[in-house]
Design an enzyme around this catalytic site. Structure first.
Site, PDB file in Angstrom:
ATOM      1  N   SER A 292       1.258  -0.949  -0.048  1.00  0.00           N
ATOM      2  CA  SER A 292      -0.067   0.126   0.102  1.00  0.00           C
ATOM      3  C   SER A 292       0.893   1.057   0.129  1.00  0.00           C
ATOM      4  O   SER A 292       0.084   2.483  -0.383  1.00  0.00           O
ATOM      5  CB  SER A 292      -0.842  -0.400   1.155  1.00  0.00           C
ATOM      6  OG  SER A 292      -2.171  -0.823   1.291  1.00  0.00           O
TER       7      SER A 292
ATOM      8  N   HIS B 215     -14.838  -0.299   4.469  1.00  0.00           N
ATOM      9  CA  HIS B 215     -14.472   0.935   5.447  1.00  0.00           C
ATOM     10  C   HIS B 215     -15.671   1.874   4.638  1.00  0.00           C
ATOM     11  O   HIS B 215     -16.099   2.424   5.279  1.00  0.00           O
ATOM     12  CB  HIS B 215     -13.508   1.502   4.622  1.00  0.00           C
ATOM     13  CG  HIS B 215     -12.413   0.897   5.116  1.00  0.00           C
ATOM     14  ND1 HIS B 215     -11.539   0.785   3.618  1.00  0.00           N
ATOM     15  CD2 HIS B 215     -11.255   1.715   5.320  1.00  0.00           C
ATOM     16  CE1 HIS B 215     -10.417  -0.512   4.261  1.00  0.00           C
ATOM     17  NE2 HIS B 215     -10.022   0.236   5.184  1.00  0.00           N
TER      18      HIS B 215
ATOM     19  N   CYS C  77      -7.823   2.255   2.078  1.00  0.00           N
ATOM     20  CA  CYS C  77      -9.127   1.204   1.876  1.00  0.00           C
ATOM     21  C   CYS C  77      -8.513   0.791   0.092  1.00  0.00           C
ATOM     22  O   CYS C  77      -8.073   1.665  -0.701  1.00  0.00           O
ATOM     23  CB  CYS C  77     -10.323   2.154   1.591  1.00  0.00           C
ATOM     24  SG  CYS C  77     -11.419   1.682   0.737  1.00  0.00           S
TER      25      CYS C  77
END
Length: 436
Positions: A153, A196, A209
């Site tokens: 990420s 989320h 996310c």
């Protein structure tokens, strides 16, 4: 890995210009600072011309040449920070790079597991050398510059900048994250099992996310993502002075067609958008990327030598070298910086465990899969997953945001989640540096 090691000069090396002042049996620098600055550190051999009689007995010294010591090599390394990094990596496989984001000075460079430099001075037999080379721990690999890993990420920083610059991101638009995203007959999942809910740009980056970035990546396309990733210094060498650096890999449609002979697939773009698929980076590239976003756009050449010389005579002196510029709108960079502060300081941010009282830290967590999620779901508890199947843990961070002085990249192989496996190490690094 940083200082390097000494070893006996080889017959091949004796024939090189670099070693013209050396003789058989000399110990020379083979790697790291010892290898790169061998000629400066070596100095010049002394000697004496002696008159002897027919029996070889010394009669008198005709002339004498005093030996000249080598030059001093002064590093940019902060000793306390380096020791903190090495202690944090003890018993782990991983890498830590600490950089002054405003000029490219390397303040700490640690790779684990390390090796004992004395191995190479006393020499080793073929059996011992084979054991070291075949070790799954790869102790000779300098992971900060030659370890190539999926960024997970952390790569969302590049995708976020691409989305803002290309005008695709509407800051107020919310997308729904229910934990799953379908492309064709394949379902891609968010790290948060049940999703989320409704998220806009800022929260998507703060809470990392996956669904938001799957959709954004699909809109951008892999070639556009690759353009911005390379602009941030990913997929290319940083020209670090100690060598053996790897370039990593930022995939494109053309690359895949040339490499594999098959077209790029949409699902591969989706995986690329969260730092998986074919994407590979080094810890050095990660710390440069973050530094560039917070220093006004400069991607500095990392340097570990401050000066070389003696007394007032210096044959080399450090000066910052900006190799590339991040060509992005200031307001877009500020939006990303604001979100990265939120990663650490907002209640649901994934990097809260790097928080240091009195210090404004910005950062980004990354959890990079080494095998597919389906293969790890068979285990009820994360602790039951074999170590070699566990995710790599990333955390990149910089502080203080108002006047950046220290940028970090922490990578723990098979360390699990970036927020729990790497962020606490960054916290210890910040505390060690700023308490002075």
């Amino acid at each position: 890995h940083l200082i390097g090691y000494l070893g006996e000069i080889s017959e091949r090396e004796l024939g090189k210009e670099k070693y013209k002042d050396n003789r058989p049996g000399d110990l020379i620098g083979k790697s790291g600072v010892e290898g790169e600055w061998q000629r400066s550190l070596h100095g010049y051999r002394g000697g004496a011309q002696v008159e002897v009689d027919a029996a070889g007995r010394k009669l008198r010294v005709v002339s004498r040449k005093r030996p000249v010591p080598g030059l001093n090599v002064w590093l940019t390394i902060d000793k306390n920070l380096q020791m903190t990094a090495e202690k944090a990596l003890n018993g782990k496989r991983g890498a830590i790079v600490a950089m002054n984001p405003m000029n490219g000075e390397i303040l700490a460079l640690a790779s684990s597991p390390a090796y004992d430099p004395s191995w190479f001075i006393v020499g080793m037999d073929r059996t011992e050398w084979t054991r070291i080379m075949r070790s799954k721990d790869s102790p000779l690999q300098n992971r900060p510059i030659s370890g190539q890993y999926p960024p997970g990420s952390v790569f969302k920083i590049a995708v976020a900048l691409a989305g803002l610059e290309e005008g695709i991101v509407d800051l107020d638009e919310e997308i729904f994250c229910g934990g799953q995203f379908r492309v064709g007959n394949h379902t891609y999942r968010c790290w948060k099992k049940y999703g989320h809910g409704h998220v806009a740009f800022h929260r998507a980056l703060v809470e990392s996310c996956d669904i938001y970035f799957y959709k954004l990546g699909k809109q951008l396309g892999v070639d556009t993502i690759a353009h911005y990733a390379r602009m941030l210094g990913l997929g290319k060498r940083s020209k670090f002075e100690l060598g053996s650096e790897k370039a990593g890999l930022i995939p494109t449609r053309r690359w895949k067609l040339k490499r594999w002979g098959v077209p790029w697939q949409t699902g591969e773009t989706v995986s690329t958008a969260i730092g998986q698929s074919f994407v590979l980076v080094t810890p050095m590239q990660m710390v440069r990327m973050l530094s560039g976003l917070f220093n006004g756009g400069h991607l500095y050449q990392p340097k570990v030598i401050r000066w070389v010389g003696k007394d007032d005579h210096k044959i080399y002196q450090f000066s910052p070298t900006s190799l590339n510029q991040i060509d992005a709108k200031k307001e877009n960079v500020e939006r990303i910086k604001d979100a990265l502060v939120g990663v650490v300081h907002e209640p649901r941010g994934t990097g809260g465990r790097s928080r240091v009282k009195g210090l404004t830290v910005a950062g980004k967590t990354g959890t990079a899969q080494v095998i597919t999620l389906e293969k790890t779901e068979a285990f009820e508890k994360e602790s039951e997953i074999p170590v070699e199947f566990r995710d790599h843990a990333w955390f990149v961070a910089i502080a203080p945001v108002e006047d950046p002085a220290l940028a970090l990249a922490v990578l723990i192989e098979h360390g699990g989640h970036g927020g729990s496996g790497a962020a606490p190490i960054a916290k210890e690094m910040f505390k060690a540096y700023f308490k002075k």
